[in-house]
Write a protein that holds these residues in place. Structure first.
Motif, mmCIF file in Angstrom:
data_model
loop_
_atom_site.group_PDB
_atom_site.id
_atom_site.type_symbol
_atom_site.label_atom_id
_atom_site.label_comp_id
_atom_site.label_asym_id
_atom_site.label_seq_id
_atom_site.Cartn_x
_atom_site.Cartn_y
_atom_site.Cartn_z
ATOM 1 N N ARG A 149 0.701 -1.192 -0.144
ATOM 2 C CA ARG A 149 -0.078 0.120 0.011
ATOM 3 C C ARG A 149 0.866 1.179 0.078
ATOM 4 O O ARG A 149 0.739 2.265 -0.775
ATOM 5 C CB ARG A 149 -0.863 0.004 1.237
ATOM 6 C CG ARG A 149 -2.169 1.106 1.371
ATOM 7 C CD ARG A 149 -2.941 1.083 2.687
ATOM 8 N NE ARG A 149 -1.920 1.728 3.560
ATOM 9 C CZ ARG A 149 -1.698 2.919 3.684
ATOM 10 N NH1 ARG A 149 -2.378 3.861 2.767
ATOM 11 N NH2 ARG A 149 -0.751 3.278 4.688
ATOM 12 N N ASN A 153 1.431 4.219 -3.107
ATOM 13 C CA ASN A 153 1.228 5.719 -2.846
ATOM 14 C C ASN A 153 2.387 6.349 -3.488
ATOM 15 O O ASN A 153 2.490 7.742 -3.710
ATOM 16 C CB ASN A 153 0.917 6.134 -1.363
ATOM 17 C CG ASN A 153 -0.330 5.891 -1.024
ATOM 18 O OD1 ASN A 153 -1.303 6.509 -1.574
ATOM 19 N ND2 ASN A 153 -0.752 4.509 -0.461
ATOM 20 N N GLU A 212 -7.291 1.841 -7.670
ATOM 21 C CA GLU A 212 -6.688 2.200 -6.488
ATOM 22 C C GLU A 212 -7.108 1.556 -5.348
ATOM 23 O O GLU A 212 -7.124 2.008 -4.077
ATOM 24 C CB GLU A 212 -6.707 3.753 -6.284
ATOM 25 C CG GLU A 212 -6.143 4.593 -7.285
ATOM 26 C CD GLU A 212 -5.523 5.705 -6.726
ATOM 27 O OE1 GLU A 212 -6.070 6.462 -5.870
ATOM 28 O OE2 GLU A 212 -4.879 6.411 -7.385
ATOM 29 N N THR A 227 -8.533 0.715 -0.092
ATOM 30 C CA THR A 227 -8.158 1.487 -1.051
ATOM 31 C C THR A 227 -6.534 1.873 -0.599
ATOM 32 O O THR A 227 -6.100 1.552 0.561
ATOM 33 C CB THR A 227 -8.903 2.861 -0.839
ATOM 34 O OG1 THR A 227 -8.339 3.791 0.258
ATOM 35 C CG2 THR A 227 -10.375 3.018 -1.213
ATOM 36 N N LYS A 229 -5.570 4.399 0.048
ATOM 37 C CA LYS A 229 -5.574 5.654 0.984
ATOM 38 C C LYS A 229 -5.927 4.855 2.291
ATOM 39 O O LYS A 229 -6.103 5.566 3.293
ATOM 40 C CB LYS A 229 -6.445 6.718 0.521
ATOM 41 C CG LYS A 229 -5.974 7.340 -0.797
ATOM 42 C CD LYS A 229 -4.694 8.248 -0.407
ATOM 43 C CE LYS A 229 -4.380 8.753 -1.869
ATOM 44 N NZ LYS A 229 -2.941 8.472 -2.382
ATOM 45 N N ASP A 230 -6.030 3.822 2.444
ATOM 46 C CA ASP A 230 -6.222 2.957 3.641
ATOM 47 C C ASP A 230 -7.739 2.990 4.245
ATOM 48 O O ASP A 230 -7.905 2.731 5.435
ATOM 49 C CB ASP A 230 -5.405 3.400 4.626
ATOM 50 C CG ASP A 230 -4.968 2.151 5.801
ATOM 51 O OD1 ASP A 230 -5.111 1.087 5.303
ATOM 52 O OD2 ASP A 230 -4.506 2.511 6.686
#
Ligand code: G6P
Length: 613
Positions: A149, A153, A212, A227, A229-230
């Motif tokens: 993850r 990013n 994503e 996602t 973005k966690d």
């Protein structure tokens, strides 16, 4: 491009992965590889060439393991060789990764990792990810999933990827951005693949990962999707509607031939439930809500690539003729980089067999950002383009596996015809009798294609005569001009003979200089508005001793007297001529390619799903 497949469960992974790779080989086939995880080892085998080469390569090697990932590649970064083949390893050799897409900032990340003493073995952008994930995992002391993850990013670009690690033998991680990934949810087992074909036969429950998003699939049968973005997301489990039969050759020597022969069925399936001759009516459920957008549209822009672009050209004739809406047909790759003038009064129709073509997707995003209404015509259910559009209609052609598109093309034209008719009727630009007549003729088309298919042996004999030609010219006019383009493309793609498609009248502005007794000229000269004009163009070819192969309407005598060879197709309405007249050209290319010993289903350098720009 590139095919990805992964498995975690209780079964031996290797047979599942290899079978899956064979199904995905249409996406790329310049090298292949597999990584298998046992309790103690991570075994990776990879080599240049097709999946069958990989099978030879692993002979007598340890292929045990109930967790594994596999890949068939279409090279972007780095030539196709053993080293650049996927899977790629991290520095310690503990993490293996397969990837589809392009990491655009890989050079800067690579430089940084090199400064920190990472050693790169391949020229690929993917290897950068393997090292980066390991670097994060070690330095930040996080789980494999978290390391993936964080890494994602940091990257710019597109990916569909799957990661396994020797230290985490009970899970696989799959992530997507711009490159499709489907998860198969079985009983205490999971599958992951670039499309659903490797999953069919094991489970009907699938989840399409969104951009994503990444999934952690665990051996104990649990899984999580987040996602990058966690944020945890709730998976939407869909039922797969695909049967095994559709993925096999069913007695045909090649998928392409099978798919050419499937056209009567695929067209019937695409029309079913969407029209009635008796009423008469057309109703494409998907676009009905957007009918007003069409009625008020200042113009329609059709965007597509390859064969789908040719279908789009036919769409231009249909929409302008029947619905009286101005149409522009654009190559998605040109449209997206041209700062096009487009606004909320435009309707964009995006056509794509795979639903994954990167340029078409990017063109859709651009048009959407300017407020246009986007309608999709796609074949692969659940693929990215139908998700990106406001509405649309699926072609029900079934899986198309041969790289050269055939049944998808005729199904796309069928959908465009229905769409144009629906709008024309709503707009009142077509008379009731013409509307009914066209619907009746559309219903007759599958039967007429069956008649064309009966000419297979005749067309094969023609292929024998022309198989050694070095060039071909294809001519058409009006509705059959796109067919000339498509006929030439089919020949180029699978037989590697140079071929050009041209509007018949334009020939005298250039290609006529090429014509001599060695130049086969395929002319689509079926009955219709431009027939007499095409006859004149044939005269011009004949005067220069060109070798004329004409596709004519049944009973034609005028062209027969001029042409060296004729192929008859049943009489039909001009609007529908492309659907019928392309079939003999598909067969001609097919037979020429077979006679030249070419790999018909997997022509060199091509891939069916072009997910890079
Ligand atoms: C590739 C395929 C073609 C196809 C084109 C567009 O080049 O080989 O057969 O026409 O992509 O693909 P799409 O899936 O968007 O129709």
């Amino acid at each position: 491009m590139c095919g990805i497949v992964g498995y975690i469960g209780e079964k031996d992974a290797y047979p599942i992965l290899i079978k899956g790779l064979h199904r995905l080989e249409y996406r790329g086939y310049d090298s292949a590889g597999v990584a298998l995880l046992t309790d103690h080892h991570l075994n990776v085998y990879k080599c240049k060439g097709k999946v069958s080469k990989l099978e030879e390569h692993v002979h007598n090697k340890d292929i045990s393991g109930t967790v594994g990932i596999a890949h068939t590649r279409w090279a972007t970064h780095g030539e196709p060789n053993d080293i650049n083949a996927h899977p790629h390893f991290s520095q310690s050799g503990k993490i293996a990764i397969i990837h589809n897409g392009i990491i655009e900032n890989y050079l800067s990340i690579k430089k940084e990792l090199k400064n920190r003493n990472y050693i790169f073995k391949s020229d690929t952008d993917t290897e950068v990810l393997a090292h980066l994930i390991e670097d994060i995992k070690n330095n930040e002391n996080v789980s494999l999933a978290e390391a993936v993850r964080i890494a994602l990013n940091q990257v710019i670009g597109a990916y569909g990827l799957v990661v396994i690690s020797k230290d985490d033998p009970d899970e696989i991680i799959a992530a997507r951005k711009g490159s499709p990934l489907v998860l198969g949810i079985g009983e205490k087992e999971f599958f992951v693949a670039s499309d659903a074909t490797p999953i069919v036969g094991y489970t009907k429950n699938v989840v399409y990962l969104a951009d994503e998003e990444f999934a952690v699939l665990r051996r104990d049968g649990t899984f999580t999707i987040k996602t990058i973005k966690d944020q945890i997301t709730t998976p939407y489990i869909e039922e797969l509607e695909m049967n095994l039969e559709a993925l096999e050759k069913g007695g045909f020597p090649h998928f392409m031939l099978k798919e050419i022969y499937e056209q009567p069925r695929s067209i019937r399936d695409s029309m079913r439930g969407r029209m009635s001759v008796n009423k008469p009516m057309v109703r494409l459920g998907g676009i009905t809500e957007y009918e007003n957008k069409f009625l008020n549209a200042q113009r329609i822009i059709i965007i597509a690539c390859g064969t789908s672009w040719h279908a789009g050209l036919v769409g231009e004739y249909l929409f302008e003729d029947l619905a009286r809406i101005p149409v522009e047909v654009e190559y998605a790759s040109e449209f997206r980089y041209r700062n096009p003038v487009i606004n909320e009064n435009d309707v964009v129709i995006a056509i794509s067999q795979s639903g994954e073509t990167a340029d078409t997707l990017a063109a859709i995003d651009l048009a959407k950002s300017k407020g246009a209404t986007i309608i999709g015509i796609c074949n692969v259910v659940g693929s990215s383009i139908p998700r990106a559009t406001h509405a649309g209609a699926y072609t029900h052609a079934g899986p198309e596996i041969g790289v050269a598109s055939t049944k998808a093309f005729t199904a796309q034209i069928t959908m465009l015809t229905l769409m144009a008719l629906q709008i024309a009727q709503a707009k009142g630009t077509v008379t009731k009798s013409k509307f009914q007549e066209l619907l009746q003729e559309l219903e007759n088309i599958p039967g007429k294609i069956e008649k064309v298919l009966e000419k297979n042996e005749e067309i094969k004999a023609l292929a024998e005569i022309f198989k050694d030609s070095r060039n071909f010219l294809y001519l058409g006019r009006g509705y059959t001009f796109p067919v000339a383009l498509e006929g030439a493309l089919k020949l180029k793609e699978i037989s590697y003979i140079h071929a050009e498609g041209y509007p018949a009248a334009e020939m005298k502005h250039g290609p006529i200089a090429l014509i001599d007794e060695n130049m086969p000229v395929v002319v689509i000269a079926t009955h219709g508005g431009s027939y007499e004009k095409v006859v004149s163009n044939i005269q011009e070819v004949k005067a220069r001793k060109g070798n004329i192969i004409a596709v004519v309407s049944e009973g034609d005598t005028q062209v027969r007297d001029l042409a060296n060879y004729v192929i008859e197709v049943p009489e039909t309405d001009e609007h529908l001529a492309p659907i019928l007249s392309v079939v003999p050209l598909q067969l001609l290319s097919y037979h020429i390619a077979v006679m030249r010993g070419c790999n018909v289903d997997q022509p060199r350098n091509l891939a069916k799903s072009v997910t890079v720009e």
